[in-house]
Design a protein around this motif. Structure first.
Motif, PDB file in Angstrom:
ATOM      1  N   SER A  40       5.822  24.808 -20.780  1.00 24.17           N
ATOM      2  CA  SER A  40       5.478  24.067 -21.740  1.00 24.17           C
ATOM      3  C   SER A  40       6.328  24.295 -23.075  1.00 24.17           C
ATOM      4  O   SER A  40       6.842  23.349 -23.763  1.00 24.17           O
ATOM      5  N   LEU A  41       6.687  25.499 -22.971  1.00 26.21           N
ATOM      6  CA  LEU A  41       7.832  25.905 -23.975  1.00 26.21           C
ATOM      7  C   LEU A  41       9.426  25.291 -24.007  1.00 26.21           C
ATOM      8  O   LEU A  41      10.031  24.721 -24.692  1.00 26.21           O
ATOM      9  N   LYS A  42       9.440  25.061 -22.732  1.00 23.69           N
ATOM     10  CA  LYS A  42      11.110  24.358 -22.345  1.00 23.69           C
ATOM     11  C   LYS A  42      11.153  22.948 -22.705  1.00 23.69           C
ATOM     12  O   LYS A  42      11.883  22.303 -23.232  1.00 23.69           O
ATOM     13  N   GLU A  43       9.548  22.203 -22.486  1.00 24.89           N
ATOM     14  CA  GLU A  43       9.457  20.953 -22.945  1.00 24.89           C
ATOM     15  C   GLU A  43       9.578  20.739 -24.399  1.00 24.89           C
ATOM     16  O   GLU A  43      10.356  19.878 -25.062  1.00 24.89           O
ATOM     17  N   ILE A  44       8.930  21.702 -25.225  1.00 18.35           N
ATOM     18  CA  ILE A  44       8.999  21.561 -26.724  1.00 18.35           C
ATOM     19  C   ILE A  44      10.409  21.998 -26.967  1.00 18.35           C
ATOM     20  O   ILE A  44      10.996  21.138 -28.055  1.00 18.35           O
ATOM     21  N   TRP A  45      11.195  22.738 -26.531  1.00 17.70           N
ATOM     22  CA  TRP A  45      12.552  23.075 -27.052  1.00 17.70           C
ATOM     23  C   TRP A  45      13.456  22.037 -26.342  1.00 17.70           C
ATOM     24  O   TRP A  45      14.458  21.813 -27.048  1.00 17.70           O
ATOM     25  N   VAL A  46      13.254  21.099 -25.496  1.00 17.60           N
ATOM     26  CA  VAL A  46      13.931  19.874 -25.400  1.00 17.60           C
ATOM     27  C   VAL A  46      13.930  19.003 -26.484  1.00 17.60           C
ATOM     28  O   VAL A  46      14.888  18.452 -26.863  1.00 17.60           O
ATOM     29  N   LYS A  47      12.552  18.861 -27.032  1.00 15.58           N
ATOM     30  CA  LYS A  47      12.653  17.815 -28.329  1.00 15.58           C
ATOM     31  C   LYS A  47      12.983  18.346 -29.451  1.00 15.58           C
ATOM     32  O   LYS A  47      13.642  17.728 -30.300  1.00 15.58           O
ATOM     33  N   ILE A  48      12.963  19.688 -29.408  1.00 23.70           N
ATOM     34  CA  ILE A  48      13.610  20.046 -30.679  1.00 23.70           C
ATOM     35  C   ILE A  48      15.301  20.153 -30.569  1.00 23.70           C
ATOM     36  O   ILE A  48      15.730  19.685 -31.652  1.00 23.70           O
ATOM     37  N   SER A  49      15.728  20.217 -29.498  1.00 24.23           N
ATOM     38  CA  SER A  49      17.188  20.039 -29.408  1.00 24.23           C
ATOM     39  C   SER A  49      17.575  18.673 -29.499  1.00 24.23           C
ATOM     40  O   SER A  49      18.632  18.210 -29.954  1.00 24.23           O
ATOM     41  N   LYS A  50      16.640  17.757 -29.193  1.00 19.45           N
ATOM     42  CA  LYS A  50      17.011  16.281 -29.315  1.00 19.45           C
ATOM     43  C   LYS A  50      16.722  16.159 -30.947  1.00 19.45           C
ATOM     44  O   LYS A  50      17.662  15.061 -31.424  1.00 19.45           O
ATOM     45  N   SER A  51      16.008  16.706 -31.762  1.00 18.72           N
ATOM     46  CA  SER A  51      16.059  16.251 -33.047  1.00 18.72           C
ATOM     47  C   SER A  51      17.425  16.892 -33.668  1.00 18.72           C
ATOM     48  O   SER A  51      17.697  16.368 -34.575  1.00 18.72           O
ATOM     49  N   ASN A  52      18.094  18.007 -33.048  1.00 19.40           N
ATOM     50  CA  ASN A  52      19.021  18.661 -33.642  1.00 19.40           C
ATOM     51  C   ASN A  52      20.552  17.873 -33.295  1.00 19.40           C
ATOM     52  O   ASN A  52      21.256  17.522 -34.222  1.00 19.40           O
ATOM     53  N   LYS A  53      20.150  17.273 -32.203  1.00 14.90           N
ATOM     54  CA  LYS A  53      21.263  16.138 -31.932  1.00 14.90           C
ATOM     55  C   LYS A  53      20.964  14.755 -32.746  1.00 14.90           C
ATOM     56  O   LYS A  53      22.272  14.404 -33.036  1.00 14.90           O
ATOM     57  N   TYR A  54      19.868  14.401 -32.979  1.00 17.44           N
ATOM     58  CA  TYR A  54      19.716  13.230 -33.829  1.00 17.44           C
ATOM     59  C   TYR A  54      20.495  13.374 -35.159  1.00 17.44           C
ATOM     60  O   TYR A  54      21.265  12.663 -35.637  1.00 17.44           O
ATOM     61  N   ILE A  55      20.250  14.734 -35.824  1.00 24.28           N
ATOM     62  CA  ILE A  55      20.821  15.011 -37.152  1.00 24.28           C
ATOM     63  C   ILE A  55      22.167  14.852 -37.163  1.00 24.28           C
ATOM     64  O   ILE A  55      22.940  14.500 -38.047  1.00 24.28           O
ATOM     65  N   ASP A  56      23.052  15.489 -36.156  1.00 18.97           N
ATOM     66  CA  ASP A  56      24.295  15.246 -35.913  1.00 18.97           C
ATOM     67  C   ASP A  56      24.835  13.995 -35.752  1.00 18.97           C
ATOM     68  O   ASP A  56      25.706  13.708 -36.484  1.00 18.97           O
ATOM     69  N   GLU A  57      24.141  13.257 -34.992  1.00 17.47           N
ATOM     70  CA  GLU A  57      24.651  11.890 -34.868  1.00 17.47           C
ATOM     71  C   GLU A  57      24.329  10.848 -35.925  1.00 17.47           C
ATOM     72  O   GLU A  57      25.193  10.109 -36.223  1.00 17.47           O
ATOM     73  N   GLN A  58      23.014  11.071 -36.706  1.00 16.62           N
ATOM     74  CA  GLN A  58      23.122  10.289 -37.810  1.00 16.62           C
ATOM     75  C   GLN A  58      23.550  10.833 -39.123  1.00 16.62           C
ATOM     76  O   GLN A  58      23.813  10.141 -39.874  1.00 16.62           O
ATOM     77  N   ALA A  59      24.030  11.930 -39.289  1.00 12.56           N
ATOM     78  CA  ALA A  59      24.858  12.751 -40.328  1.00 12.56           C
ATOM     79  C   ALA A  59      24.294  12.026 -41.667  1.00 12.56           C
ATOM     80  O   ALA A  59      25.020  11.464 -42.286  1.00 12.56           O
ATOM     81  N   PRO A  60      23.185  12.576 -42.110  1.00 13.16           N
ATOM     82  CA  PRO A  60      22.728  12.117 -43.542  1.00 13.16           C
ATOM     83  C   PRO A  60      23.661  12.462 -44.667  1.00 13.16           C
ATOM     84  O   PRO A  60      23.358  11.796 -45.649  1.00 13.16           O
ATOM     85  N   TRP A  61      24.526  13.450 -44.448  1.00 12.98           N
ATOM     86  CA  TRP A  61      25.342  13.829 -45.435  1.00 12.98           C
ATOM     87  C   TRP A  61      26.469  12.796 -45.631  1.00 12.98           C
ATOM     88  O   TRP A  61      26.910  12.509 -46.601  1.00 12.98           O
ATOM     89  N   HIS A  62      26.691  11.912 -44.677  1.00 14.70           N
ATOM     90  CA  HIS A  62      27.563  10.740 -44.739  1.00 14.70           C
ATOM     91  C   HIS A  62      26.803   9.672 -45.279  1.00 14.70           C
ATOM     92  O   HIS A  62      27.549   8.886 -46.148  1.00 14.70           O
ATOM     93  N   LEU A  63      25.729   9.321 -44.890  1.00 11.32           N
ATOM     94  CA  LEU A  63      24.800   8.288 -45.382  1.00 11.32           C
ATOM     95  C   LEU A  63      24.476   8.511 -46.629  1.00 11.32           C
ATOM     96  O   LEU A  63      24.770   7.430 -47.241  1.00 11.32           O
ATOM     97  N   LYS A  64      24.670   9.661 -47.257  1.00 15.88           N
ATOM     98  CA  LYS A  64      24.336   9.751 -48.550  1.00 15.88           C
ATOM     99  C   LYS A  64      25.374   8.930 -49.515  1.00 15.88           C
ATOM    100  O   LYS A  64      24.964   8.257 -50.728  1.00 15.88           O
ATOM    101  N   LYS A  65      26.577   8.744 -48.987  1.00 12.24           N
ATOM    102  CA  LYS A  65      27.479   7.971 -49.884  1.00 12.24           C
ATOM    103  C   LYS A  65      27.812   6.478 -49.457  1.00 12.24           C
ATOM    104  O   LYS A  65      28.135   5.980 -50.035  1.00 12.24           O
TER     105      LYS A  65
END
Length: 265
Positions: free
Chosen positions: A154-179
């Protein structure tokens, strides 16, 4: 041992059922846990390697120890306790993965969305909805795993989703979208904040104190912290509360030695 526990149950259950005539409610499920060794050695007083759980908690944190014990070994199997493995999981999975995600997102919002949950204006893309809905859609699977005592899975499944959120922020790069596109930045940040809220709810059975620290960021009422709250969503404009580092990184002796070597060189 664990096998003796199982043999005892085979004998005791019929005995209890016939002699107490329903006055004792028999358990629906009994699970025998495995044995732990310490750094590859059997734990015994003669070896002087008995683990003091209170000292362990004082040094590393209660939730961190709980997470390690449930994540390190499948529940029911024998396992080996290793301080280096404990530190590695705290640093890699709690501090770097989950803690860093929370720190990056909340700190960015405190600076760039006046400390509030930004307005998404319903301009979600497919990748946003995958982040927003991932834990709610996974709840049935997680419950089934926990019912089967597959706590590590169950913890493995949860951390797969957490890693997905980390990947999402890197791909979407809100620090670039700010400009480039502030509306898209707001939608991405909303999706990430909603993901963090759901993470805070879903890890409560394993790490209740850390869960409350995460949910305190959104000042959620107690009745909004149950699994039933996963289906609701963050209200736009919710004030975000700054939190101290939830999972401090642990420096072990080898990391300190490597740092000293680099300084000398």
């Amino acid at each position: 041992g664990t096998s003796l526990n199982k043999k005892y149950l085979i004998w005791s259950m019929p005995y209890l059922s016939t002699n107490w005539k329903g006055s004792i409610t028999l358990p629906k499920k009994i699970f025998a846990h495995g044995w732990w060794t310490n750094e590859g050695e059997k734990i015994s007083k003669s070896l002087g390697n008995v683990i003091d759980p209170f000292k362990l908690i004082d040094q590393y944190g209660l939730d961190q120890v709980r997470y390690f014990l449930l994540r390190e070994v499948p529940f029911g199997n024998d396992g080996d306790f290793s301080r280096s493995h404990l530190v590695q999981r705290i640093n890699s999975e709690l501090s770097n993965n989950l803690g860093n995600l929370i720190q990056r997102v909340v700190s960015f919002c405190l600076k760039n969305t006046i400390g509030k949950v930004p307005d998404h204006n319903n301009k979600f893309k497919k990748e946003d909805l995958e982040i927003i809905d991932c834990f709610e859609s996974e709840l049935t699977n997680l419950r089934n795993l926990i019912d089967k005592q597959k706590l590590d899975d169950s913890l493995k499944e949860i951390w797969v989703k957490i890693s997905k959120s980390n990947k999402y922020i890197d791909e979407q790069a809100p620090w670039h979208l700010k400009k480039e596109d502030t509306q898209r930045m707001n939608t991405v940040l909303y999706s990430l904040l909603e993901s963090i809220r759901q993470i805070g709810i879903i890890i409560q059975p394993i790490m209740p104190y850390s869960s409350n620290k995460i949910l305190d960021i959104f000042a959620l009422d107690p009745d909004q912290r149950y699994f039933s709250g996963l289906s609701s969503k963050l209200a736009v404009g919710t004030n975000l509360m700054k939190q101290n580092v939830i999972f401090p990184r642990i420096e072990n002796q080898w990391e300190k030695l490597g740092l000293l070597i680099r300084i000398v060189i």
